[in-house]
Design a protein around this motif. Structure first.
Motif, PDB file in Angstrom:
ATOM      1  N   PRO A 322      26.357  53.282  20.522  1.00 25.45           N
ATOM      2  CA  PRO A 322      26.021  52.413  21.658  1.00 25.45           C
ATOM      3  C   PRO A 322      25.224  51.188  21.223  1.00 25.45           C
ATOM      4  N   LEU A 323      24.618  51.252  20.024  1.00 23.96           N
ATOM      5  CA  LEU A 323      23.861  50.114  19.511  1.00 23.96           C
ATOM      6  C   LEU A 323      24.756  49.087  18.822  1.00 23.96           C
ATOM      7  N   ASP A 324      26.044  49.414  18.626  1.00 22.48           N
ATOM      8  CA  ASP A 324      26.974  48.451  18.027  1.00 22.48           C
ATOM      9  C   ASP A 324      27.252  47.288  18.964  1.00 22.48           C
ATOM     10  N   GLY A 325      27.193  47.544  20.255  1.00 23.73           N
ATOM     11  CA  GLY A 325      27.472  46.493  21.226  1.00 23.73           C
ATOM     12  C   GLY A 325      27.344  47.035  22.629  1.00 23.73           C
ATOM     13  N   LYS A 326      26.850  46.208  23.516  1.00 20.59           N
ATOM     14  CA  LYS A 326      26.590  46.648  24.878  1.00 20.59           C
ATOM     15  C   LYS A 326      27.860  46.721  25.709  1.00 20.59           C
ATOM     16  N   TYR A 327      28.886  45.971  25.300  1.00 18.35           N
ATOM     17  CA  TYR A 327      30.056  45.806  26.159  1.00 18.35           C
ATOM     18  C   TYR A 327      31.349  46.350  25.552  1.00 18.35           C
ATOM     19  N   HIS A 328      31.247  47.236  24.597  1.00 18.36           N
ATOM     20  CA  HIS A 328      32.474  47.806  24.037  1.00 18.36           C
ATOM     21  C   HIS A 328      32.168  49.162  23.404  1.00 18.36           C
ATOM     22  N   LEU A 329      33.208  49.944  23.218  1.00 17.18           N
ATOM     23  CA  LEU A 329      33.142  51.159  22.405  1.00 17.18           C
ATOM     24  C   LEU A 329      34.468  51.295  21.661  1.00 17.18           C
ATOM     25  N   SER A 330      34.439  52.038  20.576  1.00 19.26           N
ATOM     26  CA  SER A 330      35.618  52.165  19.711  1.00 19.26           C
ATOM     27  C   SER A 330      36.039  53.619  19.580  1.00 19.26           C
ATOM     28  N   SER A 403      26.320  54.690  12.074  1.00 16.41           N
ATOM     29  CA  SER A 403      25.989  53.383  12.639  1.00 16.41           C
ATOM     30  C   SER A 403      24.745  53.463  13.523  1.00 16.41           C
ATOM     31  N   ASP A 404      24.642  54.536  14.298  1.00 17.22           N
ATOM     32  CA  ASP A 404      23.506  54.722  15.198  1.00 17.22           C
ATOM     33  C   ASP A 404      22.197  54.796  14.409  1.00 17.22           C
ATOM     34  N   ILE A 405      22.201  55.564  13.337  1.00 16.15           N
ATOM     35  CA  ILE A 405      20.993  55.731  12.521  1.00 16.15           C
ATOM     36  C   ILE A 405      20.626  54.428  11.818  1.00 16.15           C
ATOM     37  N   LEU A 406      21.630  53.704  11.320  1.00 15.44           N
ATOM     38  CA  LEU A 406      21.351  52.449  10.620  1.00 15.44           C
ATOM     39  C   LEU A 406      20.788  51.394  11.569  1.00 15.44           C
ATOM     40  N   ASN A 430      44.500  57.196   0.900  1.00 17.88           N
ATOM     41  CA  ASN A 430      44.631  56.074   1.834  1.00 17.88           C
ATOM     42  C   ASN A 430      43.758  56.260   3.079  1.00 17.88           C
ATOM     43  N   GLU A 431      43.264  57.485   3.299  1.00  9.57           N
ATOM     44  CA  GLU A 431      42.366  57.721   4.428  1.00  9.57           C
ATOM     45  C   GLU A 431      40.976  57.138   4.185  1.00  9.57           C
ATOM     46  N   LEU A 432      40.704  56.715   2.949  1.00 14.30           N
ATOM     47  CA  LEU A 432      39.405  56.107   2.655  1.00 14.30           C
ATOM     48  C   LEU A 432      39.182  54.833   3.460  1.00 14.30           C
ATOM     49  N   SER A 433      40.263  54.232   3.931  1.00 13.26           N
ATOM     50  CA  SER A 433      40.134  53.002   4.712  1.00 13.26           C
ATOM     51  C   SER A 433      39.365  53.217   6.009  1.00 13.26           C
ATOM     52  N   LEU A 434      39.244  54.473   6.466  1.00 11.87           N
ATOM     53  CA  LEU A 434      38.476  54.746   7.682  1.00 11.87           C
ATOM     54  C   LEU A 434      37.011  54.357   7.520  1.00 11.87           C
ATOM     55  N   LEU A 435      36.501  54.464   6.301  1.00  7.37           N
ATOM     56  CA  LEU A 435      35.098  54.116   6.059  1.00  7.37           C
ATOM     57  C   LEU A 435      34.838  52.629   6.221  1.00  7.37           C
ATOM     58  N   SER A 436      35.903  51.824   6.163  1.00  9.14           N
ATOM     59  CA  SER A 436      35.718  50.377   6.279  1.00  9.14           C
ATOM     60  C   SER A 436      35.339  49.952   7.682  1.00  9.14           C
ATOM     61  N   THR A 437      35.433  50.861   8.656  1.00  9.51           N
ATOM     62  CA  THR A 437      35.083  50.514  10.035  1.00  9.51           C
ATOM     63  C   THR A 437      33.574  50.412  10.235  1.00  9.51           C
ATOM     64  N   VAL A 438      32.786  50.846   9.244  1.00 12.31           N
ATOM     65  CA  VAL A 438      31.326  50.740   9.319  1.00 12.31           C
ATOM     66  C   VAL A 438      30.831  49.933   8.124  1.00 12.31           C
ATOM     67  N   ASP A 439      30.245  48.780   8.406  1.00 14.37           N
ATOM     68  CA  ASP A 439      29.662  47.947   7.351  1.00 14.37           C
ATOM     69  C   ASP A 439      28.155  48.211   7.325  1.00 14.37           C
ATOM     70  N   GLU A 441      25.778  47.624   5.160  1.00 13.91           N
ATOM     71  CA  GLU A 441      24.869  46.579   4.685  1.00 13.91           C
ATOM     72  C   GLU A 441      24.627  45.517   5.754  1.00 13.91           C
ATOM     73  N   SER A 442      25.673  45.201   6.526  1.00 14.22           N
ATOM     74  CA  SER A 442      25.484  44.192   7.569  1.00 14.22           C
ATOM     75  C   SER A 442      24.690  44.749   8.751  1.00 14.22           C
ATOM     76  N   ILE A 443      24.818  46.058   9.017  1.00 13.49           N
ATOM     77  CA  ILE A 443      24.049  46.671  10.102  1.00 13.49           C
ATOM     78  C   ILE A 443      22.578  46.739   9.743  1.00 13.49           C
ATOM     79  N   CYS A 444      22.309  47.196   8.543  1.00  9.64           N
ATOM     80  CA  CYS A 444      20.910  47.358   8.110  1.00  9.64           C
ATOM     81  C   CYS A 444      20.793  46.920   6.651  1.00  9.64           C
ATOM     82  N   PRO A 445      20.463  45.648   6.406  1.00  6.50           N
ATOM     83  CA  PRO A 445      20.314  45.186   5.021  1.00  6.50           C
ATOM     84  C   PRO A 445      19.283  46.030   4.265  1.00  6.50           C
TER      85      PRO A 445
END
Length: 669
Positions: A322-330, A403-406, A430-439, A441-445
């Motif tokens: 919920p901290l990723d954005g107030k107006y969307h969910l994935s 993402s929530d913890i970061l 090829n399922e490793l690409s799922l991890l790309s949905t969370v960045d 470093e950009s969430i919490c440098p």
């Protein structure tokens, strides 16, 4: 409400017994019922935290006996039913000594009557676990995906009892030579047998198609036959009349309230802000939501796409915080079956049409959502140390947790997990690409200074990295399809605003009482209505009317309140959506940096499965005497393996070893 005018059994069958024997039997019955209710209540409420705490205190007090912890558990869970069995023997001996032997068909009818009565008591609980936004589930903090297990168990027990109820009566009638006459009988005063037969047939169809082999092989058959619950409930009311049906009406009424609210929520078409197709065959959908709709990182939603089916709703874990954005969910959707394959094809075709013919009319994707549902509180934040075990697409809720913890760590919030170990078993790399949905470093440098995150990945069906990938930080090739239209999720959900949810429950209940009073005062009593089945029908109609009229009024005002709030945020909402699409279109350029941050925290092993004994042993050595929250999302075999190892570690733990708290986050109908 009038009392029944005819007993369920003829007075000719009533036998006179000595007062002492009657009193003794009466006492035995009460004692057996008290023990049974205590036993059933304990089992039903055992997942609740207060009951768990009492149970742990009981184990501490009684584990010092010669029988140890096994004896303590046996006494609580198996002792009551054995005591009931012993008392039943005494009861039967007294009955044999004090009464003449009854005729066989009368015994069958009496047994059938008892089975039906117990089945009715079970029915009183049957609908409670599947009221997704129920205040009762929220009170004990049992999420819907866990509560469905209680519904399954209660469903099997209820239908077994009702089947025995009908079978015993059928045998008794056949022995007496009046089978067809009794089956077709529809009494005005008394039980309407034909209505009971219809209700039982509907129940049997639901029961047979819900059995695990049938449900897994023919899920659509299970889903559609389960809609016969309407026939089952209505004809049950016609069968037994209003005063008997009222024994189970409470749970059914709460389910009707929840179902009507879900119907109202699902009428809204929801924006698909974007759709990303990952190389592993997984869709990431970003859905619009209003800013005042609450959810947490362990929530899930039900999704319907009308172009695919008007009746099918599929559950998906929310993969965003919920901290990723107030107006969307994935959500992440693994393309596995026919429905998900059609969804992928429809989204792909829709986006091709928009790209090739941007100014021409094109087909639509009409999405509706029920939810979000889940735990009342984000219990993953209760633990300072977390072990997250996922299998395949089961990583979805853990991406939300991560993402929530970061986000919380970036805001320097207190009471956060400090050590996080993610164990992820996948079939192919090829399922490793799922991890790309969370960045991360950009969430919490510099997140590594605040949270210790370790990701262990096990690729089970590949012995070495593919040549074209080689490393986890290889940029993935994804397609982003902006699909803007319509509106966000509706806030009309039982887990939403507590005040509106409370009014929605209270007002229809008062309305039902009012309708029943008016019906008795102005219709039933003045006109001398005595027909059992007709009064049962009126009872059900009052339930429906109170839900639709009073519940509908609350929903209407709730909707107006939502619209007023939404209008005040409309400008910000639109800007957020535009920014969201721009962010998603630009996020492809950030995939490599995202993968680089993951590479520093991840280790990948090929051609093997996780050895939980070794992993948990290593945790014990490194983390010491701490509480460790273990959350598993994956197939039943994975859950069983982790639960077994947690239990094993806790049993043989020493004073300086951690305590593992097992939690399951898997949805399995």
């Amino acid at each position: 409400m009038d009392a029944p005018t005819q007993p369920l059994l003829s007075p000719a069958y009533v036998k006179k017994t000595p007062i002492f024997l009657s009193f003794t039997k009466w006492v035995l019955k009460i004692v057996m019922w008290v023990i049974f209710i205590f036993w059933a209540t304990l089992i039903f409420l055992f997942p609740a935290e207060p009951v768990n705490e009492l149970f742990e205190k009981w184990l501490q007090l009684s584990s010092g006996t010669v029988f140890g912890i096994t004896g303590s558990i046996f006494l609580v869970f198996s002792g009551p039913i054995l005591i009931i069995a012993f008392l039943a023997i005494v009861y039967l001996v007294i009955s044999d000594s004090g009464e003449e032997e009854l005729q066989d068909y009368l015994m069958l009818e009496l047994s059938g009557l008892r089975f039906g009565l117990i089945g009715l008591f079970c029915l009183a609980f049957l609908f409670l676990p599947i009221a997704r936004g129920s205040v009762l589930l929220r009170l004990v903090d049992i999420p819907f995906e866990h509560a469905t297990k209680y519904h399954v168990w209660l469903g099997h027990l209820t239908m077994l009892l009702f089947t025995l109820h009908g079978l015993f009566y059928v045998i008794a009638w056949a022995m007496d030579g009046r089978l067809l006459q009794e089956i077709l009988e529809w009494k005005e005063i008394g039980v309407a047998n034909l209505a009971g037969v219809i209700s039982l047939i509907a129940g049997l169809l639901m029961w047979v198609t819900s059995l695990s082999p049938v449900r897994k092989q023919y899920f659509e058959l299970f889903f559609y036959t389960h809609q016969l619950y309407v026939v089952f409930v209505v004809f049950l009311a016609l069968h037994v009349g209003d005063f008997i049906f009222s024994m189970a009406a409470g749970g059914i009424f709460l389910f009707m309230l929840d179902r009507f609210l879900r119907f109202c929520q699902s009428r809204r078409t929801v924006d698909i802000i974007s759709a990303t197709y990952l190389p592993c065959g997984t869709l990431e959908l970003v859905l619009s939501k209003p800013g005042n709709l609450r959810y947490n990182a362990l929530s899930f939603i039900f999704l319907q796409v009308k172009e695919l089916s008007w009746l099918q709703w599929h559950p998906f874990s929310v993969s965003s915080s919920p901290l990723d954005g107030k107006y969307h969910l994935s959500i992440l959707i693994k393309v596995l079956g026919e429905w998900t394959e059609k969804l992928r094809g429809n989204i792909s075709n829709f986006c091709k049409e928009k790209q090739e013919l941007p100014f021409q009319p094109h087909s639509k994707i009409t999405a509706s959502v029920e939810g979000p549902y889940g735990h009342e509180s984000p219990y993953h934040l209760m633990y300072e140390n977390l072990v997250l075990v996922a299998g395949g697409i089961g990583i979805s809720p853990f991406l939300a947790i991560l993402s929530d913890i970061l986000h919380s760590a970036r805001e320097n919030k207190t009471c956060l997990p400090r050590n996080i170990l993610i164990i992820w078993a996948i079939k192919k790399s090829n399922e490793l690409s799922l991890l790309s949905t969370v960045d991360m470093e950009s969430i919490c440098p510099s997140f590594s200074d605040k949270v210790n995150i370790e990701i262990q990945i096990y690729v089970t069906r590949e012995s070495e990295p593919p040549l074209e990938e080689g490393k986890i930080n290889k940029t993935v090739n994804s397609s982003v399809f902006p699909v803007l239209s319509g509106r966000g999720l509706s806030v009309l959900v039982g887990t939403g605003n507590n005040i509106w949810s409370g009014i929605y429950v209270i007002l229809p209940v008062l309305g039902f009482v009012l309708f029943m009073d008016l019906l008795n005062i102005y219709y039933i009593n003045p006109f001398g209505i005595n027909s059992w089945w007709y009064k049962g029908l009126l009872f059900v109609l009052c339930m429906v009317a109170s839900v639709v009229i009073f519940g509908g009024a609350v929903v209407g005002f709730w909707h107006l309140w939502e619209r007023r709030i939404s209008e005040s945020e409309e400008l910000e909402d639109n800007q957020m959506k535009i920014g969201m699409v721009q962010h998603i279109n630009g996020s492809m350029e950030d995939k490599e940096s995202s993968q680089e941050s993951l590479a520093g925290t991840s280790t990948i092993q090929y051609g093997c499965r996780p050895d939980f004994k070794e992993i948990f042993g290593s945790i014990s050595e490194r983390w010491g005497h701490v509480d460790v929250g273990v959350i598993v999302c994956g197939p039943p075999t994975l859950q069983a393996s982790v639960a077994k190892e947690c239990r094993s570690q806790n049993i043989r733990r020493r004073c300086h070893d951690p305590i593992f708290h097992f939690n399951s986050h898997s949805f399995d109908l």
